[in-house]
Structure formats: C-alpha cells, structure tokens
Scaffold this motif. Sequence first.
Motif, PDB file in Angstrom:
ATOM      1  N   HIS A  36       0.753  -0.977   0.048  1.00 23.78           N
ATOM      2  CA  HIS A  36      -0.104  -0.030   0.006  1.00 23.78           C
ATOM      3  C   HIS A  36       1.026   1.491   0.197  1.00 23.78           C
ATOM      4  O   HIS A  36       0.676   2.175  -0.907  1.00 23.78           O
ATOM      5  CB  HIS A  36      -0.803  -0.102   1.205  1.00 23.78           C
ATOM      6  CG  HIS A  36      -1.938   1.265   1.218  1.00 23.78           C
ATOM      7  ND1 HIS A  36      -1.407   2.342   2.182  1.00 23.78           N
ATOM      8  CD2 HIS A  36      -2.931   1.652   0.973  1.00 23.78           C
ATOM      9  CE1 HIS A  36      -2.327   3.303   2.248  1.00 23.78           C
ATOM     10  NE2 HIS A  36      -3.199   2.821   1.164  1.00 23.78           N
ATOM     11  N   GLN A  37       2.146   1.322   0.618  1.00 24.45           N
ATOM     12  CA  GLN A  37       2.799   2.402   0.836  1.00 24.45           C
ATOM     13  C   GLN A  37       3.487   2.651  -0.489  1.00 24.45           C
ATOM     14  O   GLN A  37       3.494   3.900  -1.000  1.00 24.45           O
ATOM     15  CB  GLN A  37       3.896   2.378   1.819  1.00 24.45           C
ATOM     16  CG  GLN A  37       3.197   2.227   3.461  1.00 24.45           C
ATOM     17  CD  GLN A  37       4.284   1.813   4.706  1.00 24.45           C
ATOM     18  OE1 GLN A  37       5.095   1.290   4.391  1.00 24.45           O
ATOM     19  NE2 GLN A  37       4.085   2.387   5.633  1.00 24.45           N
ATOM     20  N   PHE A  38       3.911   1.755  -1.232  1.00 25.89           N
ATOM     21  CA  PHE A  38       4.647   1.902  -2.490  1.00 25.89           C
ATOM     22  C   PHE A  38       3.617   2.406  -3.472  1.00 25.89           C
ATOM     23  O   PHE A  38       4.070   3.455  -4.003  1.00 25.89           O
ATOM     24  CB  PHE A  38       4.813   0.414  -3.136  1.00 25.89           C
ATOM     25  CG  PHE A  38       5.430   0.299  -4.428  1.00 25.89           C
ATOM     26  CD1 PHE A  38       6.786   0.631  -4.705  1.00 25.89           C
ATOM     27  CD2 PHE A  38       4.654   0.183  -5.389  1.00 25.89           C
ATOM     28  CE1 PHE A  38       7.151   0.563  -6.129  1.00 25.89           C
ATOM     29  CE2 PHE A  38       4.800   0.189  -6.662  1.00 25.89           C
ATOM     30  CZ  PHE A  38       6.273   0.412  -7.044  1.00 25.89           C
ATOM     31  N   HIS A  39       2.513   1.921  -3.568  1.00 19.06           N
ATOM     32  CA  HIS A  39       1.491   2.723  -4.288  1.00 19.06           C
ATOM     33  C   HIS A  39       1.081   4.120  -4.207  1.00 19.06           C
ATOM     34  O   HIS A  39       0.789   4.793  -4.747  1.00 19.06           O
ATOM     35  CB  HIS A  39       0.265   1.702  -4.733  1.00 19.06           C
ATOM     36  CG  HIS A  39       0.379   0.553  -5.443  1.00 19.06           C
ATOM     37  ND1 HIS A  39       0.742   0.537  -6.658  1.00 19.06           N
ATOM     38  CD2 HIS A  39       0.476  -0.827  -5.111  1.00 19.06           C
ATOM     39  CE1 HIS A  39       0.889  -0.795  -7.318  1.00 19.06           C
ATOM     40  NE2 HIS A  39       0.975  -1.448  -6.187  1.00 19.06           N
ATOM     41  N   THR A  40       0.803   4.282  -2.704  1.00 18.65           N
ATOM     42  CA  THR A  40       0.509   5.626  -2.526  1.00 18.65           C
ATOM     43  C   THR A  40       1.550   6.570  -2.911  1.00 18.65           C
ATOM     44  O   THR A  40       1.267   7.860  -2.486  1.00 18.65           O
ATOM     45  CB  THR A  40       0.131   5.807  -0.948  1.00 18.65           C
ATOM     46  OG1 THR A  40       1.106   5.281  -0.010  1.00 18.65           O
ATOM     47  CG2 THR A  40      -1.122   5.134  -0.488  1.00 18.65           C
ATOM     48  N   ILE A  41       2.677   6.095  -2.833  1.00 19.97           N
ATOM     49  CA  ILE A  41       3.886   7.043  -3.117  1.00 19.97           C
ATOM     50  C   ILE A  41       4.217   7.107  -4.841  1.00 19.97           C
ATOM     51  O   ILE A  41       4.014   7.963  -5.447  1.00 19.97           O
ATOM     52  CB  ILE A  41       5.268   6.430  -2.572  1.00 19.97           C
ATOM     53  CG1 ILE A  41       5.196   6.662  -1.035  1.00 19.97           C
ATOM     54  CG2 ILE A  41       6.600   7.402  -3.225  1.00 19.97           C
ATOM     55  CD1 ILE A  41       6.358   6.132  -0.407  1.00 19.97           C
ATOM     56  N   PHE A  42       4.215   6.044  -5.609  1.00 19.61           N
ATOM     57  CA  PHE A  42       4.582   5.700  -6.938  1.00 19.61           C
ATOM     58  C   PHE A  42       3.512   5.912  -7.523  1.00 19.61           C
ATOM     59  O   PHE A  42       3.378   6.066  -9.025  1.00 19.61           O
ATOM     60  CB  PHE A  42       5.463   4.568  -6.996  1.00 19.61           C
ATOM     61  CG  PHE A  42       6.821   4.527  -6.414  1.00 19.61           C
ATOM     62  CD1 PHE A  42       7.869   5.543  -7.005  1.00 19.61           C
ATOM     63  CD2 PHE A  42       6.942   3.961  -5.404  1.00 19.61           C
ATOM     64  CE1 PHE A  42       9.062   5.606  -6.569  1.00 19.61           C
ATOM     65  CE2 PHE A  42       8.196   3.809  -4.505  1.00 19.61           C
ATOM     66  CZ  PHE A  42       9.125   4.640  -5.064  1.00 19.61           C
ATOM     67  N   ASN A  43       2.251   5.484  -6.954  1.00 16.38           N
ATOM     68  CA  ASN A  43       1.029   5.631  -8.151  1.00 16.38           C
ATOM     69  C   ASN A  43       0.025   6.254  -7.494  1.00 16.38           C
ATOM     70  O   ASN A  43      -1.167   6.220  -7.517  1.00 16.38           O
ATOM     71  CB  ASN A  43       0.503   4.202  -8.288  1.00 16.38           C
ATOM     72  CG  ASN A  43       1.465   3.384  -9.495  1.00 16.38           C
ATOM     73  OD1 ASN A  43       1.852   4.008 -10.467  1.00 16.38           O
ATOM     74  ND2 ASN A  43       1.658   2.280  -8.851  1.00 16.38           N
ATOM     75  N   LYS A  44       0.751   7.468  -6.794  1.00 14.27           N
ATOM     76  CA  LYS A  44      -0.447   8.442  -5.988  1.00 14.27           C
ATOM     77  C   LYS A  44      -1.675   8.851  -6.800  1.00 14.27           C
ATOM     78  O   LYS A  44      -2.765   8.956  -6.481  1.00 14.27           O
ATOM     79  CB  LYS A  44       0.497   9.546  -5.278  1.00 14.27           C
ATOM     80  CG  LYS A  44      -0.346  10.201  -4.476  1.00 14.27           C
ATOM     81  CD  LYS A  44       0.641  11.474  -3.818  1.00 14.27           C
ATOM     82  CE  LYS A  44       0.050  12.251  -2.639  1.00 14.27           C
ATOM     83  NZ  LYS A  44       1.040  13.059  -2.083  1.00 14.27           N
TER      84      LYS A  44
END
Length: 212
Positions: free
Chosen positions: A43-51
């Motif tokens: 989840h953290q990955f996507h909220t940063i890179f696919n925000k």
Amino acid sequence: MNDKIVSFEDYRKRKLGDNYKRDALSVVFEMDLREQPEMIAWHQFHTIFNKYKLFVHTLFNENMNIDKNLDSGFVIVFNEEQIIKAEDGIRNAVDWWGKKPFLLKAKEKTLIQLCQQLTGETYRTYRTNFEAMRSFKQILLHSDNVIIISELSKLKSNGKKEHIARHLIKTLDDAHFEGIKPESQLIFIDFATFFQKAWKDIGSYLKIITAN
C-alpha cells in the motif's frame, strides 16, 4: 488498545452482500492488518509511486456510483515546481485510466481565454465572462472529459477566484436537479494558500490530495 482494523475480507462481505463467497484468499484477507507487513508495504509503495492514479480512480469510481452531489478533485501544491509535476502526474493518470484530460493553465489568463483553451473557439465567440461560464457549464454537463484547471488563483479576474471555482464545482454537484448525470470530471491544481482561502466555499465538495 486492541481495536482491529476492518479486514479486507469483511469489506468484501459488505461490498458483495448476497453475492459474497469465500475463496482461497479468504484466510489471508481475514488477518489483522498488523499481521500483514507485506500488505502495508504494498500500500505504501502505491501511495507514493502511483499516488495520482489512485486519486483519480477514487474520484471517478465514486462519482460513477452515485446519482447526485458529485465531488471534484483538488491537488494542493506548495511551490511552482510541484505545479509542473502535479500537472504532468494528473494528466498522465487520467490518460492511464482511459479518460481524456484537458489541462487549462489559468495563470495570467482571463476567464474568456481559459474557455478558449478548452473549446478552441475564437475571442468573438465569448464576449463576456457570463458567456464563457455558460460554455464551461455545457461542456461539464455534456461531455466525458476530465478538465484540469491549474493555478486558478492566478487568473486575471476582478471577481473572487473561489467563487469561480465554486460555480464550476456546483455545476457538477447540482446537475441532478436538471435530470443530468454528468460523465465529465473536474480537478484543480493550486496552492495551499488558495485552498485555505477558498475552503469555506468549496471544501465540502472536494476530494483532496497533496502533491508529491
């Protein structure tokens, strides 16, 4: 405090209702979120890179599933560099989801010039701000475009920019009174100072995100 966050499996049950069926992943989805570090990391990955992709999808999906009181989007920025990155990020995200983005750069433009950017019409078509706003309304109500307005706070106008923003937002929000379910979307990219100033006029109609 041992309150358990609603598990994804519980969410599936509520979402699917009578159509819910357990499957091979149910055991995993029932686990407490604290027991799933990989899920948190994902989840953290996507909220940063696919925000921005997640943001526009949430906006589109929620508006699609309700018949009235549609929300608009607002990306809060803090400097000029973030303006450029947010413009590119939102435009690419909209395109990635299969929608057609129209980026309108309002800085040092009049409302009539802003409308010309959107429609491609000549100056003679819009002689007053009233005519320009009427054209905006028709496009918002009768197209499936995503209109991205950047730096409305720096529009050349004697009127209050927050009132212009509210008028455009309420065009979508109140469309059900005219029996219309708009397919277009509206997203603003602007500074935190403008957002704070405009909050009382537009805040309750917005999905909000801060720029990277």
